[in-house]
Design a protein around this motif. Sequence first.
Motif, PDB file in Angstrom:
ATOM      1  N   TYR A 176      -7.726   3.668  -2.457  1.00 41.40           N
ATOM      2  CA  TYR A 176      -6.986   3.296  -1.270  1.00 41.40           C
ATOM      3  C   TYR A 176      -6.475   1.874  -1.498  1.00 41.40           C
ATOM      4  CZ  TYR A 176      -8.328   7.408   1.442  1.00 41.40           C
ATOM      5  OH  TYR A 176      -8.460   8.689   1.909  1.00 41.40           O
ATOM      6  N   ARG A 177      -5.178   1.785  -1.789  1.00 44.21           N
ATOM      7  CA  ARG A 177      -4.577   0.511  -2.163  1.00 44.21           C
ATOM      8  C   ARG A 177      -4.189  -0.294  -0.922  1.00 44.21           C
ATOM      9  NH1 ARG A 177      -5.601   0.510  -7.752  1.00 44.21           N
ATOM     10  NH2 ARG A 177      -5.416   2.691  -8.442  1.00 44.21           N
ATOM     11  N   ILE A 178      -4.458  -1.585  -0.958  1.00 42.67           N
ATOM     12  CA  ILE A 178      -4.122  -2.476   0.151  1.00 42.67           C
ATOM     13  C   ILE A 178      -2.752  -3.088  -0.125  1.00 42.67           C
ATOM     14  CG2 ILE A 178      -4.786  -4.534   1.451  1.00 42.67           C
ATOM     15  CD1 ILE A 178      -7.700  -3.927   0.620  1.00 42.67           C
ATOM     16  N   PHE A 179      -1.771  -2.731   0.715  1.00 47.09           N
ATOM     17  CA  PHE A 179      -0.412  -3.220   0.535  1.00 47.09           C
ATOM     18  C   PHE A 179      -0.157  -4.506   1.315  1.00 47.09           C
ATOM     19  CE2 PHE A 179      -0.011   0.948  -1.156  1.00 47.09           C
ATOM     20  CZ  PHE A 179       1.074   0.910  -2.026  1.00 47.09           C
ATOM     21  N   GLY A 180      -0.923  -4.717   2.344  1.00 46.14           N
ATOM     22  CA  GLY A 180      -0.792  -5.927   3.137  1.00 46.14           C
ATOM     23  C   GLY A 180      -2.026  -6.116   3.985  1.00 46.14           C
ATOM     24  N   GLU A 181      -2.307  -7.374   4.356  1.00 48.95           N
ATOM     25  CA  GLU A 181      -3.513  -7.650   5.136  1.00 48.95           C
ATOM     26  C   GLU A 181      -3.409  -9.015   5.805  1.00 48.95           C
ATOM     27  OE1 GLU A 181      -7.030  -8.125   2.599  1.00 48.95           O
ATOM     28  OE2 GLU A 181      -5.670  -8.394   0.924  1.00 48.95           O
ATOM     29  N   GLU A 222       6.976 -17.071  24.428  1.00 47.85           N
ATOM     30  CA  GLU A 222       7.256 -17.015  22.985  1.00 47.85           C
ATOM     31  C   GLU A 222       6.105 -17.644  22.203  1.00 47.85           C
ATOM     32  OE1 GLU A 222      10.729 -18.167  19.741  1.00 47.85           O
ATOM     33  OE2 GLU A 222      11.104 -18.366  21.898  1.00 47.85           O
ATOM     34  N   LEU A 223       5.607 -16.898  21.216  1.00 48.92           N
ATOM     35  CA  LEU A 223       4.485 -17.327  20.381  1.00 48.92           C
ATOM     36  C   LEU A 223       4.902 -17.322  18.916  1.00 48.92           C
ATOM     37  CD1 LEU A 223       1.684 -15.121  22.039  1.00 48.92           C
ATOM     38  CD2 LEU A 223       2.159 -17.540  22.490  1.00 48.92           C
ATOM     39  N   PRO A 224       4.182 -18.031  18.063  1.00 51.94           N
ATOM     40  CA  PRO A 224       4.496 -17.996  16.631  1.00 51.94           C
ATOM     41  C   PRO A 224       4.415 -16.564  16.094  1.00 51.94           C
ATOM     42  CG  PRO A 224       2.956 -19.770  17.114  1.00 51.94           C
ATOM     43  CD  PRO A 224       3.075 -18.954  18.369  1.00 51.94           C
ATOM     44  N   TYR A 225       5.351 -16.221  15.227  1.00 53.06           N
ATOM     45  CA  TYR A 225       5.422 -14.891  14.626  1.00 53.06           C
ATOM     46  C   TYR A 225       5.275 -15.095  13.129  1.00 53.06           C
ATOM     47  CZ  TYR A 225       7.315 -10.182  13.692  1.00 53.06           C
ATOM     48  OH  TYR A 225       7.492  -8.877  13.280  1.00 53.06           O
ATOM     49  N   THR A 226       4.090 -14.759  12.600  1.00 50.65           N
ATOM     50  CA  THR A 226       3.760 -15.163  11.229  1.00 50.65           C
ATOM     51  C   THR A 226       3.550 -13.969  10.323  1.00 50.65           C
ATOM     52  OG1 THR A 226       2.595 -17.041  12.251  1.00 50.65           O
ATOM     53  CG2 THR A 226       2.345 -16.739   9.877  1.00 50.65           C
ATOM     54  N   VAL A 227       4.640 -13.535   9.688  1.00 48.43           N
ATOM     55  CA  VAL A 227       4.583 -12.498   8.655  1.00 48.43           C
ATOM     56  C   VAL A 227       4.997 -13.145   7.349  1.00 48.43           C
ATOM     57  CG1 VAL A 227       5.558 -10.319   7.840  1.00 48.43           C
ATOM     58  CG2 VAL A 227       5.071 -10.632  10.264  1.00 48.43           C
ATOM     59  N   LYS A 228       4.144 -13.015   6.342  1.00 54.44           N
ATOM     60  CA  LYS A 228       4.413 -13.614   5.033  1.00 54.44           C
ATOM     61  C   LYS A 228       4.439 -12.511   3.991  1.00 54.44           C
ATOM     62  CE  LYS A 228       2.292 -17.955   6.452  1.00 54.44           C
ATOM     63  NZ  LYS A 228       1.353 -19.062   6.122  1.00 54.44           N
ATOM     64  N   GLY A 229       5.647 -11.975   3.746  1.00 54.60           N
ATOM     65  CA  GLY A 229       5.759 -10.847   2.830  1.00 54.60           C
ATOM     66  C   GLY A 229       5.138  -9.615   3.457  1.00 54.60           C
ATOM     67  N   MET A 230       4.075  -9.120   2.841  1.00 55.13           N
ATOM     68  CA  MET A 230       3.350  -7.972   3.384  1.00 55.13           C
ATOM     69  C   MET A 230       2.112  -8.388   4.164  1.00 55.13           C
ATOM     70  SD  MET A 230       4.794  -5.084   2.984  1.00 55.13           S
ATOM     71  CE  MET A 230       3.381  -4.075   3.400  1.00 55.13           C
ATOM     72  N   ASP A 231       1.855  -9.670   4.238  1.00 51.32           N
ATOM     73  CA  ASP A 231       0.652 -10.169   4.898  1.00 51.32           C
ATOM     74  C   ASP A 231       0.977 -10.803   6.254  1.00 51.32           C
ATOM     75  OD1 ASP A 231      -0.928  -9.382   2.722  1.00 51.32           O
ATOM     76  OD2 ASP A 231      -0.597 -11.290   1.687  1.00 51.32           O
ATOM     77  N   VAL A 232      -0.061 -10.925   7.071  1.00 49.41           N
ATOM     78  CA  VAL A 232       0.087 -11.522   8.393  1.00 49.41           C
ATOM     79  C   VAL A 232      -0.965 -12.608   8.589  1.00 49.41           C
ATOM     80  CG1 VAL A 232       1.139  -9.525   9.527  1.00 49.41           C
ATOM     81  CG2 VAL A 232      -1.354  -9.664   9.354  1.00 49.41           C
ATOM     82  N   SER A 233      -0.702 -13.479   9.547  1.00 49.44           N
ATOM     83  CA  SER A 233      -1.637 -14.554   9.882  1.00 49.44           C
ATOM     84  C   SER A 233      -1.750 -14.649  11.395  1.00 49.44           C
ATOM     85  CB  SER A 233      -1.145 -15.882   9.302  1.00 49.44           C
ATOM     86  OG  SER A 233      -1.930 -16.960   9.775  1.00 49.44           O
TER      87      SER A 233
END
Length: 365
Positions: A176-181, A222-233
Amino acid sequence: MNFPINFIQAFSKAILAVVMVLQPASVRSNMTVVIGFEGSANKIGVGIIRDGEVLSNPRRTYITPPGQGFLPGETAKHHRSVILTVLQEALDEAGLKAEDIDCVAYTKGPGMGAPLVTVAIVARTVAQLWGKPLLGVNHCIGHIEMGRLITNAQNPTVLYVSGGNTQVIAYSERRYRIFGETIDIAVGNCLDRFARVIKISNDPSPGYNIEQMAKKGTKYIELPYTVKGMDVSFSGILSYIEDAAHKMLSTSQCTPEDLCFSLQETVFAMLVEITERAMAHCGSQEVLIVGGVGCNLRLQEMMGVMCKERGARLFATDESFCIDNGAMIAQAGWEMFCSGHVTELSDSWITQRYRTDEVEVTWRD
């Protein structure tokens, strides 16, 4: 984690007193029956699976007062106080005896150390007293296999969202490969910690209560929207909304319901985005949402809109199987056991960090 020897001896005696009562002779079937023990966080559950059929799945939840989280030691204490009762309930509900069980599965990790140890001690003891094989199961894979069983999803892109984990997963080449996290805290942890800030009740869970309050929100902050590639914060969002809560609520610029609504809309949009990107990469036409946050109806609604636009199908379950439970460990254990997996007693430890992609998936093509 080390426990005093007197505690281990006393706890083992208590387990022995219960499981020896559960050993009268019974009629064996030709089907494979696996019992699963789950207790990686504030839920303790014991479930029994027989060839894809859920026979029982009782659980208990450790609930703390508003504004408080659950600490490992206190959570483990709760689990120790009820686990033998839950075990008895699982067997009674299934109408089975010790002789009917083919394998004992338990959560090896990831999770909180003390609760995991409590469950492992019971599972090891039961397996030895009943003379049954033992299996350590990855908690995340338990969620996935339970979701696949209940929904009949064939080869979905999986969004796994809970208090301790946030991952986008797809199966490929026996893993089960992790593509984003998440690169910091899990989405469930973000919601739980915000609930503490505005003193939302933990009963039945802070995430559920945020969901209900969000339905009454009318103003989007409005809140910060933090997507970095396939990852989130999520840690930055949490810090921002904590500060906003103190300032805006004190000056009546918004309501707690508005903040709950805004937080949900923002973090769920981030999750939908990375899930859609993983689907495009994998050529997938199915999405399966698992984990405790996965029973949130607004998340399911947003994901459903995305799937409809792509001509894809959404699969999700209710709280019976989304939230941590013993049956999901039993189901993953059943898959593993039927494909030849067994955990030797010398290897039956726990680990708080157990990656989804560490497990070789031998039960799928």
